[in-house]
Design an enzyme around this catalytic site. Structure first.
Site, short mmCIF file in Angstrom:
data_model
loop_
_atom_site.label_atom_id
_atom_site.label_comp_id
_atom_site.label_asym_id
_atom_site.label_seq_id
_atom_site.Cartn_x
_atom_site.Cartn_y
_atom_site.Cartn_z
CB SER A 1 -0.80 0.09 1.31
OG SER A 1 -1.51 1.34 1.37
CE1 TYR B 1 -3.69 -2.70 5.62
CE2 TYR B 1 -3.25 -0.32 5.18
CZ TYR B 1 -3.64 -1.77 4.79
OH TYR B 1 -3.80 -2.03 3.29
CE LYS C 1 -1.36 -4.35 3.42
NZ LYS C 1 -1.70 -5.64 2.75
P1 NAD Z 1 -10.98 -6.98 1.11
O1 NAD Z 1 -11.14 -6.91 2.61
O2 NAD Z 1 -12.34 -6.69 0.15
O3 NAD Z 1 -10.00 -8.38 0.82
C1 NAD Z 1 -9.55 -8.95 1.60
C2 NAD Z 1 -9.94 -10.62 1.43
O4 NAD Z 1 -9.08 -11.35 2.30
C3 NAD Z 1 -11.24 -10.86 1.97
O5 NAD Z 1 -12.08 -11.50 1.14
C4 NAD Z 1 -11.08 -11.24 3.33
O6 NAD Z 1 -12.34 -12.32 3.60
C5 NAD Z 1 -9.87 -12.26 3.15
N1 NAD Z 1 -9.13 -12.50 4.22
C6 NAD Z 1 -8.60 -11.75 5.28
N2 NAD Z 1 -7.96 -12.31 6.07
C7 NAD Z 1 -7.92 -13.68 5.72
C8 NAD Z 1 -7.13 -14.83 6.40
N3 NAD Z 1 -6.67 -14.82 7.42
N4 NAD Z 1 -7.42 -15.74 5.46
C9 NAD Z 1 -7.91 -15.96 4.41
N5 NAD Z 1 -8.68 -15.05 3.90
C10 NAD Z 1 -8.52 -13.85 4.64
O7 NAD Z 1 -9.80 -5.98 0.84
P2 NAD Z 1 -9.21 -5.42 -0.42
O8 NAD Z 1 -9.63 -4.00 -0.56
O9 NAD Z 1 -9.59 -6.09 -1.73
O10 NAD Z 1 -7.72 -5.26 -0.31
C11 NAD Z 1 -6.80 -6.55 -0.75
C12 NAD Z 1 -5.65 -6.41 -0.18
O11 NAD Z 1 -5.02 -5.00 -0.61
C13 NAD Z 1 -5.30 -6.08 1.13
O12 NAD Z 1 -4.25 -6.65 1.57
C14 NAD Z 1 -5.13 -4.79 1.60
O13 NAD Z 1 -4.46 -4.31 3.01
C15 NAD Z 1 -4.40 -4.24 0.21
N6 NAD Z 1 -4.95 -2.69 -0.17
C16 NAD Z 1 -6.19 -2.31 -0.25
C17 NAD Z 1 -6.24 -0.93 -0.34
C18 NAD Z 1 -7.55 -0.46 -0.55
O14 NAD Z 1 -7.79 0.89 -0.61
N7 NAD Z 1 -8.52 -1.37 -0.90
C19 NAD Z 1 -5.30 0.06 -0.75
C20 NAD Z 1 -3.77 -0.49 -0.24
C21 NAD Z 1 -3.63 -1.71 -0.11
N1 UFG Z 2 -12.42 11.51 3.28
C1 UFG Z 2 -13.39 12.54 3.47
N2 UFG Z 2 -14.49 12.03 4.21
C2 UFG Z 2 -14.61 10.84 4.24
C3 UFG Z 2 -13.80 9.72 3.82
C4 UFG Z 2 -12.48 10.11 3.40
O1 UFG Z 2 -13.33 13.70 3.37
O2 UFG Z 2 -15.91 10.24 4.76
C5 UFG Z 2 -11.06 12.24 2.60
C6 UFG Z 2 -9.92 11.88 3.40
O3 UFG Z 2 -9.81 12.84 4.35
C7 UFG Z 2 -8.79 11.69 2.48
C8 UFG Z 2 -9.67 11.52 1.21
O4 UFG Z 2 -11.05 11.38 1.32
O5 UFG Z 2 -8.57 13.21 2.12
C9 UFG Z 2 -9.24 10.00 0.96
O6 UFG Z 2 -9.38 9.07 2.13
P1 UFG Z 2 -9.80 7.51 2.13
O7 UFG Z 2 -10.21 7.03 3.38
O8 UFG Z 2 -10.53 7.01 0.98
O9 UFG Z 2 -8.27 7.06 1.63
P2 UFG Z 2 -6.72 7.23 2.34
O10 UFG Z 2 -6.05 7.83 1.41
O11 UFG Z 2 -7.11 7.92 3.71
O12 UFG Z 2 -6.49 5.81 2.55
C10 UFG Z 2 -6.61 4.61 1.61
C11 UFG Z 2 -6.76 3.34 2.43
C12 UFG Z 2 -5.39 3.18 3.22
C13 UFG Z 2 -4.15 3.03 2.02
C14 UFG Z 2 -4.24 4.32 1.32
C15 UFG Z 2 -3.21 4.27 0.29
O13 UFG Z 2 -7.77 3.36 3.48
O14 UFG Z 2 -5.42 1.83 3.80
O15 UFG Z 2 -5.67 4.50 0.78
O16 UFG Z 2 -3.52 3.32 -0.63
F1 UFG Z 2 -3.30 2.95 2.48
#
Ligand code: NAD
Ligand code: UFG
Length: 349
Positions: free
Chosen positions: A131, A155, A159
């Site tokens: 991330s 979190y 990572k």
């Molecule tokens: P998500 O929660 O939708 O998907 C994660 C999946 O992993 C889920 O289906 C959950 O059931 C499964 N899971 C969690 N723990 C488990 C375990 N111990 N064993 C088996 N399955 C398990 O999340 P996502 O948004 O699809 O994110 C996927 C990956 O990308 C994550 O590692 C997350 O940290 C990373 N990531 C997500 C974002 C974002 O904004 N969505 C940004 C940066 C990184």
């Molecule tokens: N924001 C609002 N109101 C809300 C939610 C968010 O104003 O209700 C604003 C936040 O302050 C920020 C922007 O919208 O300025 C984006 O916020 P998000 O929560 O959607 O995303 P972040 O950039 O804070 O974080 C996300 C994931 C993290 C990840 C990061 C980079 O939550 O886990 O993107 O990938 F690490």
């Protein structure tokens, strides 16, 4: 990796990013296997993936900390490569239950690596979901992969720990082929509207919150701060269409076919949008108004964050191509489908 058609295991493949990647990989002709414990998803998503791809998917329900089950899965299905999405991802929650985050994310990853190491056919190709959070408060923009890393919450620290473990592993054994993908802000949904991001409870992230306000499930959005050092004072992020992100995994797998060692790439668009710009774009895509109020800054938030995409573009020959309109329209279509299939409840934002 030997064959062109790969057997690919997606841990967490039933989740938001995993499900879209499953579609992209199937479209590219690969065979997909999903390992998920459904702690943040459901079997319903698997049916939707199958409906989109018209291909059967083998699913193993299990926890990634179950090393024996993982090893058995890798061997039974002769898995060539693993994409490791499984993990917990809520920043705020991670400060409340940090041990759960370390156990699930760090211990879970070690378990997966041990299973890969123990598997008789020795699969060594791994793509890991990291991330942009590992960059902390940016020292310069756009953020390239050489930017110093710094975690500001448990979190993010999981990572960073995992990235370090992967780097140590790659140093210890030259046969590993590892791609560490640092995602910026994934949004949007598949064009079918069947799969997308549907968080439980009140959404933490901007886009699902905006979508739920637009459809009337939530009353209004809180914009966290309008006094940042950005053009309109609201936070700026690099929002990337989840299908572009999904295709980035395919590009990373192709790259690993001819590159051993550990390789780290940003997956973003290189362009930032403010919260107010996101609201306006969503209003245009949905034809709905998104009421909002300005609220105090959210603790831990940063002003701006967007990627340098040069390395992914050059090495992976991958670039994000879908624009903000496509992100909002697909997210809106998915949100409408969700509301049709689930009885509506109104919550106070
Ligand atoms: P998500 O929660 O939708 O998907 C994660 C999946 O992993 C889920 O289906 C959950 O059931 C499964 N899971 C969690 N723990 C488990 C375990 N111990 N064993 C088996 N399955 C398990 O999340 P996502 O948004 O699809 O994110 C996927 C990956 O990308 C994550 O590692 C997350 O940290 C990373 N990531 C997500 C974002 C974002 O904004 N969505 C940004 C940066 C990184
Ligand atoms: N924001 C609002 N109101 C809300 C939610 C968010 O104003 O209700 C604003 C936040 O302050 C920020 C922007 O919208 O300025 C984006 O916020 P998000 O929560 O959607 O995303 P972040 O950039 O804070 O974080 C996300 C994931 C993290 C990840 C990061 C980079 O939550 O886990 O993107 O990938 F690490």
């Amino acid at each position: 990796m030997k064959s062109t058609v790969l057997n690919i295991l997606l841990t967490g493949g039933s989740g938001y990013i995993g499900s879209h990647t499953a579609v992209a990989l199937t479209d590219a002709g690969h065979r997909i296997f999903i390992f998920d414990n459904y702690c943040n998803s459901s079997a319903e998503t698997i049916h939707k993936i199958q409906a989109i791809t018209a291909q059967p998917i083998t699913v193993v329900r299990g926890d990634i900390r179950d090393t024996a089950l993982l090893q058995q899965t890798l061997e039974t299905h002769q898995i060539d490569a693993v994409i490791h999405f499984a993990g917990l991802k809520a920043v705020g929650e991670s400060a409340v239950i940090p041990l759960d985050y370390y156990a699930n994310n760090v211990q879970g990853t070690i378990s997966l690596l041990q299973a890969m190491q123990a598997a008789s056919h020795a699969p060594r190709a791994l793509v890991f979901s990291s991330s942009a959070t590992v960059y902390g408060d940016p020292q310069y923009l756009p953020i390239d992969e050489a930017h110093p890393t710094h975690a500001t919450n448990p979190y993010g620290r999981t990572k960073l720990h995992i990235e370090e473990i992967l780097a140590d592993l790659a140093r210890s054994d030259a046969s590993w082929q590892i791609a560490c993908l640092r995602y910026f802000n994934p949004v949007g949904a598949h064009a079918s509207g069947l799969i997308g991001e549907n968080p439980n409870g009140l959404p933490n992230n901007l886009m699902p919150f905006v979508a739920q306000v637009a459809i009337g499930k939530l009353k209004q959005l809180k914009v966290f701060g309008d006094d940042y050092d950005t053009p309109d004072g609201t936070g700026v992020r690099d929002y990337i269409h989840v299908l572009d992100l999904a295709e980035g995994h395919l590009a990373a797998l192709n790259y690993l076919g001819s590159h051993a060692g550990m390789h780290t790439f940003n997956l973003g668009t290189g362009r930032g949008y403010s919260v107010l710009e996101m609201i306006r774009a969503f209003e245009a895509a949905s034809g709905r108004t998104v009421p909002f109020t300005i609220a105090p800054r959210r603790p831990g938030d940063i002003a701006s964050c967007y990627a340098s995409t040069a390395l992914a573009s050059k090495a992976l020959k991958w670039n994000a191509s879908r624009d903000l309109k496509a992100m909002c329209e697909s997210s809106w279509k998915f949100q409408q489908n969700v509301m049709q299939s689930v009885p509506s409840t109104t919550e106070q934002a």
